[in-house]
Enzyme design. Structure first.
Site, PDB file in Angstrom:
ATOM      1  N   GLU A  13       0.838  -1.203   0.000  1.00 53.84           N
ATOM      2  CA  GLU A  13       0.000   0.000   0.000  1.00 53.84           C
ATOM      3  C   GLU A  13       0.867   1.245   0.000  1.00 53.84           C
ATOM      4  OE1 GLU A  13      -3.828  -0.263   2.710  1.00 53.84           O
ATOM      5  OE2 GLU A  13      -2.006  -0.802   3.746  1.00 53.84           O
ATOM      6  N   GLY A  79      -9.945  -8.325   9.632  1.00 53.69           N
ATOM      7  CA  GLY A  79     -10.811  -9.504   9.604  1.00 53.69           C
ATOM      8  C   GLY A  79     -12.255  -9.058   9.803  1.00 53.69           C
ATOM      9  N   MET A 193      -5.132  -4.748  14.228  1.00 54.79           N
ATOM     10  CA  MET A 193      -4.123  -4.742  15.280  1.00 54.79           C
ATOM     11  C   MET A 193      -3.557  -3.348  15.604  1.00 54.79           C
ATOM     12  SD  MET A 193      -2.203  -8.302  14.187  1.00 54.79           S
ATOM     13  CE  MET A 193      -1.185  -8.386  15.648  1.00 54.79           C
ATOM     14  N   GLU A 194      -4.150  -2.283  15.081  1.00 61.35           N
ATOM     15  CA  GLU A 194      -3.546  -0.954  15.288  1.00 61.35           C
ATOM     16  C   GLU A 194      -4.537   0.183  15.548  1.00 61.35           C
ATOM     17  OE1 GLU A 194      -3.045  -2.589  12.247  1.00 61.35           O
ATOM     18  OE2 GLU A 194      -1.161  -3.583  12.760  1.00 61.35           O
ATOM     19  N   ASP A 217     -10.245 -11.344   5.407  1.00 61.26           N
ATOM     20  CA  ASP A 217     -10.563 -12.678   5.935  1.00 61.26           C
ATOM     21  C   ASP A 217     -11.714 -12.512   6.915  1.00 61.26           C
ATOM     22  OD1 ASP A 217      -7.907 -11.565   7.456  1.00 61.26           O
ATOM     23  OD2 ASP A 217      -9.340 -12.406   8.864  1.00 61.26           O
TER      24      ASP A 217
HETATM   25  N1  ADE Z   1      -5.834  -8.054   9.887  1.00 60.43           N
HETATM   26  C1  ADE Z   1      -6.381  -8.737   8.858  1.00 60.43           C
HETATM   27  N2  ADE Z   1      -7.046  -9.814   9.286  1.00 60.43           N
HETATM   28  C2  ADE Z   1      -6.911  -9.828  10.631  1.00 60.43           C
HETATM   29  C3  ADE Z   1      -7.337 -10.710  11.638  1.00 60.43           C
HETATM   30  N3  ADE Z   1      -8.048 -11.788  11.338  1.00 60.43           N
HETATM   31  N4  ADE Z   1      -7.007 -10.431  12.928  1.00 60.43           N
HETATM   32  C4  ADE Z   1      -6.271  -9.338  13.228  1.00 60.43           C
HETATM   33  N5  ADE Z   1      -5.822  -8.482  12.298  1.00 60.43           N
HETATM   34  C5  ADE Z   1      -6.143  -8.719  11.021  1.00 60.43           C
END
Ligand code: ADE
Length: 253
Positions: A13, A79, A193-194, A217
């Site tokens: 990106e 996700g 995660m951020e 996902d």
């Molecule tokens: N980023 C993309 N998919 C994720 C997931 N399943 N868990 C945490 N961060 C993600």
């Protein structure tokens, strides 16, 4: 001139953004490369966020302190948590919670101690602008991704959602864990995660923040068939197109 900070979660990106910044200069701070330049006439500082809450919070703090950005946007993948939030959809956050924050019994679960809150809001206007840009891009998804990529990833009428994004220092890759998160935070649309860490930093500095995440996902056992290919062929293209559309719209505002 306003300075826009762009934090990208993924190398692909960032590379796509840098390809649009003809005059970028690299400035290294805290081991991170910050790219200072212009994109579509806007002053921009672009940087790789790094992964996880602490790393992203440090990156955001440097953007605010050293580069004086007065708007911060984050792009990456997440996700899907909410029902109907499918792979290939886009989630624009309207608020963030750290799903792994738990100082109970001293403070209620998820509350960030001494802030008196669990949830940090995204900037309302910035989020609305990103959602609009996202809708404009997804309406022409085939044009941005190519019909072959849409078919390969079985992306059918991708949608933009706006709502709660939850963050924690864990990649969620089991149905058991995503179900537990859904139970604890039923409003969550996406997990990453951020975001919540960056939102907290931006709250401290009173700088508008918003984030746009492509769903890669469903945060369950069915790991995506080809995560790297998805990032390259779908997520990076969406982020680039959405940011570019957003900058275009901003100019005409
Ligand atoms: N980023 C993309 N998919 C994720 C997931 N399943 N868990 C945490 N961060 C993600």
């Amino acid at each position: 001139m306003a300075v826009i900070g762009i934090m990208s979660a993924m190398h692909e990106e960032l590379a796509a953004v840098l390809a649009r910044m003809p005059d970028e200069q690299r400035v290294t701070v805290a081991g991170r490369d910050f790219w200072v330049g212009h994109w579509q006439g806007h002053a921009v500082v672009a940087v790789l966020s790094r992964i996880g809450k602490v790393a992203a919070a440090t990156t955001a703090t440097v953007l605010l302190e050293r580069f004086q950005v007065d708007t911060l946007v984050f792009t990456g993948v997440a996700g899907g948590m909410g029902s109907g939030v499918r792979v290939g959809d886009v989630v624009v956050a309207n608020g963030f919670v750290q799903h792994d924050m738990d100082a109970s019994p001293l403070f209620p679960r998820h509350e960030v101690p001494l802030y008196g809150r669990a949830r940090f809001e995204a900037d309302v206007n910035l989020s609305a602008q990103l959602a609009e840009a996202g809708q404009q891009v997804l309406a022409k998804a085939a044009q941005h991704l190519g019909a072959g990529t849409l078919a390969d990833f079985q992306l059918d009428s991708p949608r933009v959602h706006q709502g709660l994004v939850i963050s924690g220092d864990r990649f969620v890759a089991t149905s058991t864990e995503s179900q537990a998160l859904r139970l604890a935070l039923p409003d969550a649309l996406a997990v990453e995660m951020e975001g919540a860490a960056v939102a907290q930093v931006c709250h401290d500095y009173a700088v508008p923040f918003a984030a746009v995440r492509t769903i890669s996902d469903r945060a369950d056992d069915a790991a995506h068939t080809d995560f790297n290919r998805f990032i390259r062929e779908v997520a990076s293209r969406y982020s680039l197109a959405i940011l570019s559309q957003w900058l275009t719209n901003r100019r005409s505002d």
